[in-house]
Design a protein around this motif. Sequence first.
Motif, short mmCIF file in Angstrom:
data_model
loop_
_atom_site.label_atom_id
_atom_site.label_comp_id
_atom_site.label_asym_id
_atom_site.label_seq_id
_atom_site.Cartn_x
_atom_site.Cartn_y
_atom_site.Cartn_z
N LEU A 141 0.86 -1.18 0.00
CA LEU A 141 0.00 0.00 0.00
C LEU A 141 0.89 1.23 0.00
O LEU A 141 1.76 1.39 0.87
N ASP A 182 -8.88 5.72 5.54
CA ASP A 182 -9.01 5.12 4.21
C ASP A 182 -7.92 4.07 3.99
O ASP A 182 -8.18 3.01 3.40
N TYR A 186 -8.33 0.03 3.16
CA TYR A 186 -7.72 -0.75 2.08
C TYR A 186 -6.96 -1.95 2.62
O TYR A 186 -6.98 -3.04 2.02
N ILE A 202 -0.71 -0.93 -4.54
CA ILE A 202 -1.90 -0.08 -4.60
C ILE A 202 -1.54 1.32 -4.15
O ILE A 202 -1.15 1.54 -3.00
N ILE A 204 -2.57 5.00 -3.07
CA ILE A 204 -3.77 5.47 -2.37
C ILE A 204 -3.71 6.98 -2.17
O ILE A 204 -2.73 7.51 -1.62
N THR A 264 -9.62 2.22 -8.35
CA THR A 264 -9.21 1.55 -7.11
C THR A 264 -10.32 1.59 -6.07
O THR A 264 -10.60 0.60 -5.39
N SER A 265 -10.95 2.75 -5.93
CA SER A 265 -12.05 2.89 -4.98
C SER A 265 -13.20 1.94 -5.30
O SER A 265 -13.76 1.29 -4.41
N PHE A 268 -12.19 -1.92 -4.62
CA PHE A 268 -12.10 -2.36 -3.22
C PHE A 268 -13.23 -1.85 -2.35
O PHE A 268 -13.30 -2.18 -1.16
N VAL A 270 -13.91 1.22 -1.25
CA VAL A 270 -13.53 2.22 -0.25
C VAL A 270 -13.84 3.61 -0.80
O VAL A 270 -13.31 3.99 -1.85
#
Length: 292
Positions: A141, A182, A186, A202, A204, A264-265, A268, A270
């Motif tokens: 991450l 957040d 993740y 990933i 973020i 990405t949001s 997953f 988020v």
Amino acid sequence: MILIVGATGDLGSRITDALLQQGEPVRALTRDGASVAERWPGVDVVTGDLKEPGTLSAACTGVDTVITTANATSRTAPDTVESVDLTGNLNLIEAAENAGVRLFVFVSALGAAPDHPMPLLRAKGLSEERLRASGMASVILQPDVFMDRLIPIVVGDPALSNRPVTLVGDGDRHHSFVAMGDVAAYALAVLQHDGEPGHQTIRIGGPRPLSWRDVVAAFEHELDRRVAVHTVPPGGPAGDLPDFVVQLLTALEGYDSPVDMTLTSATFGVEPTDLESFVHAFVSAAPTSVPS
């Protein structure tokens, strides 16, 4: 069994709380077993230290997943970037691999690279490189700047006490400030994501790139008054800001770091925390604020 390294830190504690609420079996590697056991009676506590490789084997034995958030940014000697973020992480990766851990989740930082001139990002980059070369599945991450750490120091505290905000440079560079909650979300989401992750990285960020001027404007809107801003050139004195903050602000003034979180949001599940929500929560939680 999920091993959390850094459970007592701001990010690690959020992850630990959430895992326990989900009924997951959790083990914590800590140097202060009594405080962890008191806070989380259901956690399997193992006393150890990333700087002492001999203490890590027992922590990793019988573990399916390791999640590490440990870093030395808020610690004092002998905990340093070199001893914790580099050597300590390499020790942990080796111990986990030897113990047969299936999945290793590593909280790194956006921009990490083995040849980065900044010691922290170099240490993170070298740890990422070693993790990708391991036999474990891994999720790295890479969060951008944490809202929770930098915004209160640079803008939030001065704004609430009616002092000028000090910015290094013009404050016009844009970065994808991200809420710590957040990043915790993740870390949890990757555990439930379908399929083996292999070696996945990933990036973020928040819902949109922000400048320090945007952050100041958000506080002005929330407080309904003007917030004074004082700018200083990179390399010059920056008032009472801590040295590590000045160094980071100076580095951030040299580039932009937009992160498009749309895919990405959605992948997953988020929802990124926006600046306005963060500022509202920060101001609401403050015991008092100085009136205009």
